[in-house]
Design an enzyme around this catalytic site. Structure first.
Site, PDB file in Angstrom:
ATOM      1  N   SER A  93       0.925  -1.111  -0.487  1.00 37.93           N
ATOM      2  CA  SER A  93       0.086   0.178  -0.541  1.00 37.93           C
ATOM      3  C   SER A  93       0.601   1.262  -0.102  1.00 37.93           C
ATOM      4  O   SER A  93       1.583   1.589  -0.811  1.00 37.93           O
ATOM      5  CB  SER A  93      -0.785   0.440   0.838  1.00 37.93           C
ATOM      6  N   ASP A 194      -9.988  -5.354  -4.320  1.00 40.26           N
ATOM      7  CA  ASP A 194      -9.394  -4.101  -3.438  1.00 40.26           C
ATOM      8  C   ASP A 194      -9.929  -3.032  -2.464  1.00 40.26           C
ATOM      9  O   ASP A 194     -10.238  -2.024  -3.255  1.00 40.26           O
ATOM     10  CB  ASP A 194      -8.179  -3.642  -3.422  1.00 40.26           C
ATOM     11  N   HIS A 224      -7.199  -5.745   0.301  1.00 39.42           N
ATOM     12  CA  HIS A 224      -5.918  -4.967   0.680  1.00 39.42           C
ATOM     13  C   HIS A 224      -4.766  -5.377   1.000  1.00 39.42           C
ATOM     14  O   HIS A 224      -3.895  -5.616   0.831  1.00 39.42           O
ATOM     15  CB  HIS A 224      -6.560  -3.521   0.882  1.00 39.42           C
TER      16      HIS A 224
END
Length: 257
Positions: A93, A194, A224
């Protein structure tokens, strides 16, 4: 301020190949610790820092920003470079975004990068209002725990400090212009489903980097936080195979030279 459970930074002294692992926005090392452990168990030197303002309480994060988070991973990269012959960087991320900036700024000092659901943009109409709203509302709902696996849990804040979100947004905007400077071998793994970072971010990154050695893999069974989800074993295996391939290639090139 005490750490949240599992949020402590992690280091492992292994061989000459080093790996820097970067966690995500409002998260902590806990979300990527199994990734780091897997690589450490295979003899690599591993560093998993805790980003400033993370791993304690959201109020601590509210007074930090993109440059603080980047400075921390930059310091760890320099530390690894002092003791390792080659260094790879991995990130989830926002950790993927920090990984990309390290690659853009440090060139050959980074031997390769691995990204899992990397962020390229703060999405939603509210993002455009952040410059003003952050002065009126201190936080919004948290983004942790986007995991498909039953019982999966991410240790992260249940609130997002908007000052930090605004800094993150500005950092991503600057990073987007730096992506063509990324030339290193790249392994990008992302989830089609996600709920935090859409697949469009991965597509944008792949379209803008200058890397020629690029591998893209889909994480079909994860959301995610894929490093704690169903596809985690695959992520770890592909990461190690990627590092091993490039490390062996570097050693063979050096022996021929």
């Amino acid at each position: 301020m005490p750490f949240l459970p599992g949020a402590e930074p992690f280091r492992h002294e292994g061989g000459e190949v080093g790996v820097l692992v970067c966690h995500g926005f409002t998260g902590s090392p806990q979300s990527v610790r199994p990734w780091a452990d897997y690589l450490a168990e295979r003899g690599l030197t591993v560093s998993l820092p805790l980003l400033p303002g993370h791993g304690t309480r959201w109020q601590d994060m509210a007074v930090t920003g993109w440059e603080d988070w980047y400075a921390e991973v930059d310091r760890e990269l320099h530390r690894l470079r002092e003791k390792c012959s080659s260094v790879f960087v991995c990130g989830l991320s926002m950790g993927g975004a920090l990984t990309l900036r390290l690659a853009a700024k440090h060139g050959d000092a980074v031997s390769g990068i691995v990204l899992v659901n990397p962020a390229n943009k703060v999405h939603g109409l509210a993002a455009k209002a952040l410059p003003v709203v952050r002065h009126l509302i201190p936080t919004t709902a948290g983004i942790a725990d986007d995991i498909a696996k039953p019982g999966g849990r991410e240790i992260g804040y249940d609130r997002v400090p908007l000052h930090a979100a605004y800094s993150f947004r500005r950092g991503l905007q600057r990073l987007d212009s730096e992506l063509p400077q990324v030339t290193q071998p790249l392994l990008l793994m992302h989830s089609p489903e996600d709920h935090v970072v859409p697949p469009a971010d991965s597509a944008r990154i792949l379209a803008r980097v200058s890397s020629r050695d690029v591998t893209e893999r889909l994480l079909e069974n994860s959301y995610h936080v894929a490093t704690l989800d169903h596809d985690a074993p695959s992520i770890f295996e592909h990461t190690y195979a990627f590092i091993e391939r490039l490390s062996v290639g570097s050693r063979e090139a050096a022996s021929r030279g």
